[in-house]
Design a protein around this motif. Structure first.
Motif, PDB file in Angstrom:
ATOM      1  N   ALA A  14       0.838  -1.199   0.000  1.00  0.00           N
ATOM      2  CA  ALA A  14       0.000   0.000   0.000  1.00  0.00           C
ATOM      3  C   ALA A  14       0.872   1.247   0.000  1.00  0.00           C
ATOM      4  O   ALA A  14       1.892   1.311   0.698  1.00  0.00           O
ATOM      5  CB  ALA A  14      -0.918   0.000   1.218  1.00  0.00           C
ATOM      6  N   ARG A  67      -5.093   9.808  -8.134  1.00  0.00           N
ATOM      7  CA  ARG A  67      -3.986   8.878  -7.906  1.00  0.00           C
ATOM      8  C   ARG A  67      -3.446   8.265  -9.192  1.00  0.00           C
ATOM      9  O   ARG A  67      -2.285   7.850  -9.246  1.00  0.00           O
ATOM     10  CB  ARG A  67      -4.463   7.755  -6.972  1.00  0.00           C
ATOM     11  N   SER A  85       0.011   5.856  -5.043  1.00  0.00           N
ATOM     12  CA  SER A  85      -0.736   5.756  -3.782  1.00  0.00           C
ATOM     13  C   SER A  85      -1.717   4.590  -3.811  1.00  0.00           C
ATOM     14  O   SER A  85      -2.889   4.725  -3.455  1.00  0.00           O
ATOM     15  CB  SER A  85      -1.485   7.067  -3.511  1.00  0.00           C
ATOM     16  N   LYS A  87      -3.859   1.327  -3.050  1.00  0.00           N
ATOM     17  CA  LYS A  87      -4.544   0.845  -1.864  1.00  0.00           C
ATOM     18  C   LYS A  87      -4.895  -0.627  -2.042  1.00  0.00           C
ATOM     19  O   LYS A  87      -5.025  -1.097  -3.179  1.00  0.00           O
ATOM     20  CB  LYS A  87      -5.828   1.647  -1.649  1.00  0.00           C
ATOM     21  N   ASP A  90      -7.443  -1.527  -4.557  1.00  0.00           N
ATOM     22  CA  ASP A  90      -7.115  -1.450  -5.987  1.00  0.00           C
ATOM     23  C   ASP A  90      -6.733  -2.811  -6.552  1.00  0.00           C
ATOM     24  O   ASP A  90      -6.525  -2.952  -7.762  1.00  0.00           O
ATOM     25  CB  ASP A  90      -5.955  -0.470  -6.217  1.00  0.00           C
ATOM     26  N   SER A 124      -1.524  -4.712   2.346  1.00  0.00           N
ATOM     27  CA  SER A 124      -1.553  -3.675   3.393  1.00  0.00           C
ATOM     28  C   SER A 124      -0.364  -3.788   4.329  1.00  0.00           C
ATOM     29  O   SER A 124       0.382  -4.745   4.294  1.00  0.00           O
ATOM     30  CB  SER A 124      -2.858  -3.797   4.183  1.00  0.00           C
TER      31      SER A 124
END
Length: 124
Positions: A14, A67, A85, A87, A90, A124
């Motif tokens: 992330a 982004r 960026s 996440k 995504d 993450s």
């Protein structure tokens, strides 16, 4: 016959970045709608970004929020998607699509030609 070949997917953490590319052949340089879609497991395919070749028009899905950047290199017949960026949400298979007809950028059924997809995984 238009052929599209995506590349550039991978696994990132992330906040990281990836740049996807879509090498296109068999089409004229101007007036084609070209777009990136994505599809996560169990979800519908959704429009990420799009443009019309040879024009300044671009489209972005609301969730992009500055982004991602879509661009084209006409000399190389290549479409790009710069993703910053990133996440975890995504994470999806990302597809390149093209069509010579006018239509909605965010609706996948309006695109005739598709690449095989490239996987993007954000941890993450």
């Amino acid at each position: 016959q238009v052929q599209l070949v995506e590349a550039g997917g991978g696994s990132v953490q992330a906040g990281g970045s990836l740049r996807l590319s879509c090498a296109a052949s068999g089409y004229t340089a101007r007036g084609y709608r070209m777009a990136w879609f994505r599809q996560a497991p169990g979800k519908d395919r959704e429009g990420v970004a799009g443009l019309v070749t040879g024009s300044s028009y671009t489209y972005y899905g609301d969730f992009v929020k500055g982004r991602f950047t879509i661009s084209q290199d006409n000399a190389k017949n290549t479409l790009y998607l710069q993703m910053n960026s990133l996440k975890p949400e995504d994470t999806a298979m990302y597809y390149c699509a093209a069509d010579s007809r006018a239509g909605a950028m965010q609706i996948p059924t309006t695109f005739q030609y598709w690449g095989q997809g490239t996987q993007v995984t954000v941890s993450s």
